[in-house]
Design an enzyme around this catalytic site. Structure first.
Site, mmCIF file in Angstrom:
data_model
loop_
_atom_site.group_PDB
_atom_site.id
_atom_site.type_symbol
_atom_site.label_atom_id
_atom_site.label_comp_id
_atom_site.label_asym_id
_atom_site.label_seq_id
_atom_site.Cartn_x
_atom_site.Cartn_y
_atom_site.Cartn_z
ATOM 1 N N ASP A 156 39.520 37.853 39.216
ATOM 2 C CA ASP A 156 40.012 36.478 38.761
ATOM 3 C C ASP A 156 41.319 36.316 38.447
ATOM 4 O O ASP A 156 41.860 35.706 37.471
ATOM 5 C CB ASP A 156 39.209 36.400 38.056
ATOM 6 C CG ASP A 156 37.705 36.358 37.947
ATOM 7 O OD1 ASP A 156 37.412 36.404 39.009
ATOM 8 O OD2 ASP A 156 36.172 36.509 37.268
ATOM 9 N N ASP A 177 37.821 38.440 43.640
ATOM 10 C CA ASP A 177 37.717 37.039 43.546
ATOM 11 C C ASP A 177 38.847 36.832 43.431
ATOM 12 O O ASP A 177 39.037 35.892 41.986
ATOM 13 C CB ASP A 177 36.002 36.549 42.417
ATOM 14 C CG ASP A 177 34.693 37.000 43.448
ATOM 15 O OD1 ASP A 177 34.998 37.111 44.585
ATOM 16 O OD2 ASP A 177 33.927 37.480 42.002
#
Length: 327
Positions: A156, A177
């Site tokens: 992230d 991600d």
């Protein structure tokens, strides 16, 4: 006092410290109707030894008037638009922190909540590592632009949260991600580097309705890394990601895309590739529900129209004054 005068601010950091290294600038503009002349900025010096106007960057940001129409974490509040944080080179202008956890909004090293923000030639990193989610940069304000920046974490990395954003010549590194959120963003000539040890996803875009004009476009970019990576998986049911004219190394896995365990999303996501090249760009074994775009289908994503960038992207100031000259 009558009409406010136009004020730009530049803040220079010249002393190496744990979190920030040399020469950082912050520029802001103050006028009730928005910026009219961004070519001149007032200079504020940040020096940890006490030789400048402030010893911390956050104090310098806080000194900009609220509702301005001109080892620390950095927050640019929503009521302070038209601020630029700029270094001379990303390799020696480093903002770093070590924080993580499940509350993604709390871990970022830098949070941009204001509109009309610009970041230039910075490294923004979160060293939380493989122990969990650690956001380096969160961008939640509208009309934000980043040039020549390095954004680095593991999971992230970049919370590209909300608003319209533009990234040019940026380096973004992560494993899982590492570009995620629900902004409408154009990444032009950026370098995406995967450090995944397995099959980490580069993007997790969160578009949740076909009525939302959000999504990520990677135009003329480069994908490198080790291990294996997929191009994206849907955080939202209508996730939208386009790669155009992008080099894909062998780190990109053959299937390219993943439905995140929800086959229903295969019918609603919009994942497309247009004239990409390199060993990872072969679409013979791609997920059948992803798209090979025609010239006509790709055309809306090959310029700044999706983010309306031609109306708000602005050049860097070319003249600077000391803060004590503003009156």
């Amino acid at each position: 006092m009558g009409m406010k005068s136009l004020l730009n601010y530049t803040i220079n950091v010249d002393v190496a410290i744990l979190i920030l290294l040399v020469k950082v600038s912050i520029m802001a503009n103050s006028t009730s109707s928005g910026p009219k002349d961004m070519s001149t900025a007032f200079l504020i010096r940040v020096d940890q030894s006490g030789q400048g106007d402030y010893t911390k960057i956050q104090d310098a940001i806080d000194s900009v008037p609220s509702n301005n129409s001109e080892l620390e974490k950095i927050v640019v509040p929503a009521d302070k638009p038209y601020i630029t944080l700029s270094g001379t080179e990303a390799s020696d202008t480093i903002i770093t922190y070590n924080d993580g956890g499940e509350i993604l909004s709390e871990s970022p090293t830098v949070k941009i909540l204001a509109s009309e923000f610009v970041g230039r030639y910075l490294t923004i990193q979160n060293t939380y590592g493989k122990t969990g989610k650690g956001v380096a940069l969160r961008v939640s304000g509208d009309k934000a632009a980043f040039y020549g920046c390095k954004i680095i974490s593991y999971q992230d990395t970049l919370l590209d949260d909300a608003g319209r954003h533009y990234y040019k010549n940026c380096y973004i590194q992560g494993a899982t991600d590492f570009v995620f959120g629900n902004a409408a963003s154009l990444f032009e000539r950026c370098h995406l580097h995967s450090v995944s040890e397995g099959n980490g996803a580069i993007t997790a875009q969160k578009r949740e309705s076909p009525l939302e004009n959000t999504g990520y476009v990677f135009l003329g970019c480069k994908i490198t890394g080790n291990g294996g990576a997929i191009l994206g998986r849907p955080w939202g049911s209508y996730s939208r990601v386009i790669y155009a004219l992008t080099y894909m190394s062998g780190v990109v896995q053959a299937e390219g895309w993943n439905d995140w365990g929800d086959a229903d999303k295969q019918k609603t996501v919009y994942y497309g590739e247009y004239k990409c090249y390199g060993p990872g760009a072969n679409r013979d074994k791609r997920a059948k529900w992803s798209n090979t775009l025609s010239n006509e289908e790709a055309a809306p994503f090959l310029n700044k129209n999706m983010i309306g960038g031609r109306s708000w992207l602005r050049p860097a100031p070319t003249h600077f004054k000391r803060i004590d000259q503003k009156s």
